[in-house]
Design a protein around this motif. Structure first.
Motif, PDB file in Angstrom:
ATOM      1  N   LEU A 161      -3.070   3.891 -17.775  1.00  0.00           N
ATOM      2  CA  LEU A 161      -2.115   2.845 -18.161  1.00  0.00           C
ATOM      3  C   LEU A 161      -0.685   3.245 -17.808  1.00  0.00           C
ATOM      4  O   LEU A 161       0.111   2.400 -17.381  1.00  0.00           O
ATOM      5  CB  LEU A 161      -2.242   2.581 -19.661  1.00  0.00           C
ATOM      6  CG  LEU A 161      -1.206   1.625 -20.276  1.00  0.00           C
ATOM      7  CD1 LEU A 161      -1.374   0.221 -19.707  1.00  0.00           C
ATOM      8  CD2 LEU A 161      -1.336   1.598 -21.794  1.00  0.00           C
ATOM      9  N   ASN A 162      -0.364   4.521 -17.969  1.00  0.00           N
ATOM     10  CA  ASN A 162       1.001   4.988 -17.729  1.00  0.00           C
ATOM     11  C   ASN A 162       1.225   5.508 -16.315  1.00  0.00           C
ATOM     12  O   ASN A 162       2.280   6.091 -16.050  1.00  0.00           O
ATOM     13  CB  ASN A 162       1.339   6.095 -18.739  1.00  0.00           C
ATOM     14  CG  ASN A 162       1.336   5.587 -20.165  1.00  0.00           C
ATOM     15  OD1 ASN A 162       1.974   4.595 -20.471  1.00  0.00           O
ATOM     16  ND2 ASN A 162       0.604   6.249 -21.046  1.00  0.00           N
ATOM     17  N   GLU A 163       0.263   5.304 -15.424  1.00  0.00           N
ATOM     18  CA  GLU A 163       0.404   5.812 -14.055  1.00  0.00           C
ATOM     19  C   GLU A 163       1.528   5.074 -13.322  1.00  0.00           C
ATOM     20  O   GLU A 163       1.663   3.857 -13.406  1.00  0.00           O
ATOM     21  CB  GLU A 163      -0.914   5.640 -13.304  1.00  0.00           C
ATOM     22  CG  GLU A 163      -0.849   6.017 -11.838  1.00  0.00           C
ATOM     23  CD  GLU A 163      -0.342   7.438 -11.624  1.00  0.00           C
ATOM     24  OE1 GLU A 163       0.484   7.624 -10.709  1.00  0.00           O
ATOM     25  OE2 GLU A 163      -0.758   8.344 -12.368  1.00  0.00           O
ATOM     26  N   PHE A 164       2.322   5.866 -12.580  1.00  0.00           N
ATOM     27  CA  PHE A 164       3.457   5.295 -11.861  1.00  0.00           C
ATOM     28  C   PHE A 164       3.528   5.795 -10.419  1.00  0.00           C
ATOM     29  O   PHE A 164       3.834   5.024  -9.513  1.00  0.00           O
ATOM     30  CB  PHE A 164       4.753   5.630 -12.592  1.00  0.00           C
ATOM     31  CG  PHE A 164       5.978   5.018 -11.987  1.00  0.00           C
ATOM     32  CD1 PHE A 164       6.213   3.659 -12.108  1.00  0.00           C
ATOM     33  CD2 PHE A 164       6.887   5.798 -11.293  1.00  0.00           C
ATOM     34  CE1 PHE A 164       7.349   3.084 -11.537  1.00  0.00           C
ATOM     35  CE2 PHE A 164       8.021   5.233 -10.732  1.00  0.00           C
ATOM     36  CZ  PHE A 164       8.252   3.873 -10.850  1.00  0.00           C
ATOM     37  N   GLY A 165       3.249   7.085 -10.198  1.00  0.00           N
ATOM     38  CA  GLY A 165       3.407   7.661  -8.867  1.00  0.00           C
ATOM     39  C   GLY A 165       2.495   7.033  -7.837  1.00  0.00           C
ATOM     40  O   GLY A 165       2.934   6.688  -6.724  1.00  0.00           O
ATOM     41  N   ILE A 166       1.226   6.854  -8.173  1.00  0.00           N
ATOM     42  CA  ILE A 166       0.279   6.258  -7.224  1.00  0.00           C
ATOM     43  C   ILE A 166       0.676   4.825  -6.905  1.00  0.00           C
ATOM     44  O   ILE A 166       0.593   4.380  -5.748  1.00  0.00           O
ATOM     45  CB  ILE A 166      -1.148   6.321  -7.796  1.00  0.00           C
ATOM     46  CG1 ILE A 166      -1.634   7.767  -7.857  1.00  0.00           C
ATOM     47  CG2 ILE A 166      -2.114   5.479  -6.978  1.00  0.00           C
ATOM     48  CD1 ILE A 166      -2.975   7.950  -8.517  1.00  0.00           C
ATOM     49  N   LEU A 167       1.131   4.090  -7.924  1.00  0.00           N
ATOM     50  CA  LEU A 167       1.545   2.704  -7.695  1.00  0.00           C
ATOM     51  C   LEU A 167       2.753   2.615  -6.771  1.00  0.00           C
ATOM     52  O   LEU A 167       2.845   1.715  -5.938  1.00  0.00           O
ATOM     53  CB  LEU A 167       1.855   2.033  -9.037  1.00  0.00           C
ATOM     54  CG  LEU A 167       0.642   1.801  -9.948  1.00  0.00           C
ATOM     55  CD1 LEU A 167       1.101   1.452 -11.352  1.00  0.00           C
ATOM     56  CD2 LEU A 167      -0.235   0.694  -9.397  1.00  0.00           C
ATOM     57  N   MET A 168       3.680   3.557  -6.907  1.00  0.00           N
ATOM     58  CA  MET A 168       4.863   3.533  -6.056  1.00  0.00           C
ATOM     59  C   MET A 168       4.523   3.879  -4.611  1.00  0.00           C
ATOM     60  O   MET A 168       5.157   3.382  -3.679  1.00  0.00           O
ATOM     61  CB  MET A 168       5.913   4.507  -6.591  1.00  0.00           C
ATOM     62  CG  MET A 168       6.548   4.071  -7.900  1.00  0.00           C
ATOM     63  SD  MET A 168       7.396   2.471  -7.777  1.00  0.00           S
ATOM     64  CE  MET A 168       8.742   2.891  -6.663  1.00  0.00           C
ATOM     65  N   VAL A 169       3.518   4.715  -4.396  1.00  0.00           N
ATOM     66  CA  VAL A 169       3.158   5.143  -3.038  1.00  0.00           C
ATOM     67  C   VAL A 169       2.239   4.128  -2.375  1.00  0.00           C
ATOM     68  O   VAL A 169       2.437   3.759  -1.208  1.00  0.00           O
ATOM     69  CB  VAL A 169       2.498   6.532  -3.069  1.00  0.00           C
ATOM     70  CG1 VAL A 169       2.016   6.928  -1.669  1.00  0.00           C
ATOM     71  CG2 VAL A 169       3.480   7.571  -3.591  1.00  0.00           C
ATOM     72  N   LEU A 170       1.233   3.644  -3.090  1.00  0.00           N
ATOM     73  CA  LEU A 170       0.207   2.800  -2.480  1.00  0.00           C
ATOM     74  C   LEU A 170       0.321   1.326  -2.863  1.00  0.00           C
ATOM     75  O   LEU A 170      -0.345   0.499  -2.250  1.00  0.00           O
ATOM     76  CB  LEU A 170      -1.190   3.302  -2.892  1.00  0.00           C
ATOM     77  CG  LEU A 170      -1.554   4.708  -2.405  1.00  0.00           C
ATOM     78  CD1 LEU A 170      -2.930   5.116  -2.919  1.00  0.00           C
ATOM     79  CD2 LEU A 170      -1.515   4.786  -0.892  1.00  0.00           C
ATOM     80  N   GLY A 171       1.102   1.006  -3.874  1.00  0.00           N
ATOM     81  CA  GLY A 171       1.216  -0.387  -4.289  1.00  0.00           C
ATOM     82  C   GLY A 171       2.002  -1.212  -3.296  1.00  0.00           C
ATOM     83  O   GLY A 171       3.015  -0.769  -2.744  1.00  0.00           O
ATOM     84  N   SER A 172       1.555  -2.428  -3.070  1.00  0.00           N
ATOM     85  CA  SER A 172       2.272  -3.327  -2.166  1.00  0.00           C
ATOM     86  C   SER A 172       3.290  -4.141  -2.952  1.00  0.00           C
ATOM     87  O   SER A 172       3.388  -4.045  -4.179  1.00  0.00           O
ATOM     88  CB  SER A 172       1.275  -4.256  -1.462  1.00  0.00           C
ATOM     89  OG  SER A 172       0.638  -5.098  -2.404  1.00  0.00           O
ATOM     90  N   ALA A 173       4.042  -4.973  -2.240  1.00  0.00           N
ATOM     91  CA  ALA A 173       5.048  -5.801  -2.899  1.00  0.00           C
ATOM     92  C   ALA A 173       4.411  -6.838  -3.818  1.00  0.00           C
ATOM     93  O   ALA A 173       5.051  -7.326  -4.756  1.00  0.00           O
ATOM     94  CB  ALA A 173       5.910  -6.503  -1.851  1.00  0.00           C
ATOM     95  N   HIS A 174       3.152  -7.184  -3.562  1.00  0.00           N
ATOM     96  CA  HIS A 174       2.466  -8.182  -4.381  1.00  0.00           C
ATOM     97  C   HIS A 174       1.690  -7.541  -5.525  1.00  0.00           C
ATOM     98  O   HIS A 174       1.102  -8.265  -6.334  1.00  0.00           O
ATOM     99  CB  HIS A 174       1.498  -8.994  -3.511  1.00  0.00           C
ATOM    100  CG  HIS A 174       2.164  -9.661  -2.346  1.00  0.00           C
ATOM    101  ND1 HIS A 174       2.997 -10.759  -2.492  1.00  0.00           N
ATOM    102  CD2 HIS A 174       2.136  -9.395  -1.017  1.00  0.00           C
ATOM    103  CE1 HIS A 174       3.443 -11.145  -1.305  1.00  0.00           C
ATOM    104  NE2 HIS A 174       2.935 -10.334  -0.393  1.00  0.00           N
ATOM    105  N   LEU A 175       1.673  -6.216  -5.603  1.00  0.00           N
ATOM    106  CA  LEU A 175       0.920  -5.512  -6.635  1.00  0.00           C
ATOM    107  C   LEU A 175       1.919  -4.958  -7.657  1.00  0.00           C
ATOM    108  O   LEU A 175       2.320  -3.804  -7.599  1.00  0.00           O
ATOM    109  CB  LEU A 175       0.096  -4.384  -6.019  1.00  0.00           C
ATOM    110  CG  LEU A 175      -0.933  -3.716  -6.937  1.00  0.00           C
ATOM    111  CD1 LEU A 175      -1.987  -4.717  -7.366  1.00  0.00           C
ATOM    112  CD2 LEU A 175      -1.586  -2.537  -6.243  1.00  0.00           C
ATOM    113  N   VAL A 176       2.333  -5.798  -8.574  1.00  0.00           N
ATOM    114  CA  VAL A 176       3.341  -5.433  -9.574  1.00  0.00           C
ATOM    115  C   VAL A 176       2.640  -5.236 -10.910  1.00  0.00           C
ATOM    116  O   VAL A 176       2.069  -6.179 -11.468  1.00  0.00           O
ATOM    117  CB  VAL A 176       4.441  -6.510  -9.693  1.00  0.00           C
ATOM    118  CG1 VAL A 176       5.473  -6.096 -10.728  1.00  0.00           C
ATOM    119  CG2 VAL A 176       5.096  -6.739  -8.342  1.00  0.00           C
ATOM    120  N   THR A 177       2.673  -4.022 -11.412  1.00  0.00           N
ATOM    121  CA  THR A 177       2.128  -3.721 -12.724  1.00  0.00           C
ATOM    122  C   THR A 177       3.278  -3.552 -13.720  1.00  0.00           C
ATOM    123  O   THR A 177       4.455  -3.598 -13.345  1.00  0.00           O
ATOM    124  CB  THR A 177       1.282  -2.448 -12.687  1.00  0.00           C
ATOM    125  OG1 THR A 177       2.091  -1.352 -12.270  1.00  0.00           O
ATOM    126  CG2 THR A 177       0.109  -2.607 -11.727  1.00  0.00           C
TER     127      THR A 177
END
Length: 312
Positions: free
Chosen positions: A248-264
């Motif tokens: 739930l608190n993950e941030f690093g992976i989202l910043m590296v692999l998340g796209s502009a449409h993948l907003v958590t």
């Protein structure tokens, strides 16, 4: 005859009285030492609260809550109203929960499966694999994301190798920068967090029960679901809840692999604070996320206490 035995009785009475006095003095000394230890513990706790927890934990949390309640004319719940009334909020929370349940659920299943394999079907090198998984939890999460990019990205070694091997016009692997890559990275990173609690729970099992079930004709899956899981579920549940909490608190992976449409939710909070410069809105989102995290942590502590009670 009676005059000769009288001193012996007097001496015995005196010895018993002296022993009682000595025991009373020892008990008083132990009680005084216990009170001193309790006072020392209270002073230590006060020191930690004032000089460590206060400036590092309590004060930032209080400031966060006050910031979320700050409006143009003093205290206000406008930030929370704007957060929940924002039409994008439902999508952000939905995306967050979807990634959370997909990643943490798959990571939990993989972690329990690995733990069962390492414990019940040990193989040469199983101890080395266990030590590696324990070391793996010390890695930063974004390192796993970059490793997957170097391997399975569109320009990664595996993708380029497949392209050259099958003479393809374009790299065949192009899924990392999106929800598929995020889920894969989080499953790879957080599965080891489930392995250790599951192994510890398996180690407390009474193997005689398992052997008895097998001798009565129970096959592997029946033993697993009828004997092992009911006995080991507190440790497995604790590891699973911990996996959900960390994911739930993950941030690093989202910043590296998340796209502009993948907003958590973590990404939305970061964007509100750094891009929109709307600190009250970011604080309100952070308080909502903190409430979710504390709820999971309370559930984790409850299961852990039940596990400890069952172990006794």
């Amino acid at each position: 005859m009676s005059s000769l035995s009288a001193p012996d009785g007097h001496d015995a009475f005196g010895a018993a009285a002296a022993a009682d006095v000595k025991r009373a003095a020892t008990a008083a000394a132990h009680a005084a030492a216990k009170r001193r230890r309790e006072r020392a513990a209270q002073w230590h706790l006060l020191f930690l609260a004032v000089f460590i927890l206060g400036p590092l934990v309590v004060y930032p949390l209080v400031r966060l809550v006050l910031l979320s309640l700050t409006g143009a004319h003093g205290l206000s719940v406008h930030a929370y109203a704007a957060f929940f009334q924002n039409p994008d909020t439902s999508g952000v929370i939905g995306t967050t929960l979807w990634i959370l349940f997909a990643s943490a659920g798959l990571a939990s299943l993989l972690g329990v499966g690995l733990a069962a394999l390492l414990f019940f079907k040990p193989f040469p090198g199983a101890r080395l694999v266990t030590r590696f998984l324990e070391l793996f939890v010390a890695f930063p999460s974004f390192l796993v994301a970059f490793t997957l990019i170097f391997l399975y990205g569109s320009q990664g070694s595996v993708s380029i190798g497949l392209q050259r091997l099958f003479h393809l016009q374009a790299p065949p692997l192009d899924f990392l920068f999106g929800i598929g890559g995020v889920i894969l990275a989080e499953v790879v990173f957080y599965a080891p967090f489930v392995v250790r609690p599951a192994l510890a729970s398996f180690a407390t099992l009474d193997m005689r029960l398992i052997e008895a079930a097998r001798s009565l004709g129970a096959h592997g899956w029946m033993v697993a679901f009828r004997v092992i899981l009911p006995l080991a579920w507190p440790g497995i549940a604790a590891g699973t809840i911990l996996c959900f909490l960390l994911t739930l608190n993950e941030f690093g992976i989202l910043m590296v692999l998340g796209s502009a449409h993948l907003v958590t939710l973590p990404v939305a909070i970061y964007s509100s604070a750094t891009v929109d410069l709307d600190l009250p809105a970011a604080a309100a989102g952070a308080v909502v996320m903190l409430a979710m995290s504390l709820s999971l942590y309370a559930l984790y502590r409850t299961v852990s206490r039940r596990k400890a009670g069952g172990a006794k």
